[in-house]
Design a protein around this motif. Structure first.
Motif: not given
Length: 204
Positions: A43-52, A83-91
């Motif tokens: 969901a977070v990656q989708s908001l950032g446009g980076s989900f695959a 931002g990057e810290i959220s796109l790194a969520n659980h990683g």
């Protein structure tokens, strides 16, 4: 230890000691993601446009450049995006050359690192994004990178100034500090144990 406990870690060593390689391998040692974690990350990656779709269930690894702004790191903008810290969520969030990041950028990570979420306030409302990540940072021991060897030409003042770029409050939030040393030629080409990564992951 960092993988098993979600501890932040700082690796200090000269160029070529393997800091980036070790950081890149860390997500592969982490436990499999649960469905809830996978959904939240997607969901977070989708908001950032980076989900695959092919990345479903894969722990994210983000490595922003040291020139990244505070907004790029924590999120925001006219139309707020994670931002990057959220796109790194659980990683894993990897800050290579952490001493080269601006002080303001590093300080912006301090509160989210503790709380596991970031709130961005704008005229249109407040936006909350999760950011539960394992922080892995790397830096050289001095500006030239060869402190403690006959190759180093840095003065004591140079070394002190360089290492003090990481503020006390940020250092306090980094649980582990590991000093890496360059490998000898024999060590680089020595045989390695088979299936080492799967064994380490099982141990984690």
């Amino acid at each position: 230890i960092a993988a098993a406990g979600g501890h932040s870690a700082l690796m200090v060593g000269p160029p070529g000691a393997g800091k980036s390689m070790l950081a890149n391998r860390l997500p592969g040692l982490l436990p499999p993601m649960s469905d809830t974690e996978s959904l939240e990350t997607a969901a977070v990656q989708s908001l950032g446009g980076s989900f695959a779709v092919e990345h479903w269930g894969r722990r994210p690894f983000r490595a922003p450049h040291h020139t990244a702004s505070a907004v790029a790191l924590v999120g925001g903008g006219g139309q707020p995006r994670p931002g990057e810290i959220s796109l790194a969520n659980h990683g894993v969030l990897f800050l290579d050359e952490i001493a080269e990041f601006s002080s303001a950028t590093l300080e912006s990570v301090r509160q989210p690192l503790e709380s596991g979420e970031i709130t961005i306030n704008r005229v249109g409302g407040s936006y909350n994004y999760p950011c539960r990540f394992t922080l892995v940072a790397a830096m050289n021991p001095c500006p030239c990178g060869y402190f403690g060897t006959d190759r180093c030409r840095c003065t004591t003042a140079d070394v002190k100034k360089y290492q003090s770029k990481i503020s006390g409050p940020i250092s306090d939030r980094i649980d582990l500090q590991v000093t890496l040393h360059p490998l000898t030629t024999d060590q680089r080409f020595a045989p390695t144990e088979d299936e080492q990564s799967p064994k380490l992951r099982a141990k984690v």
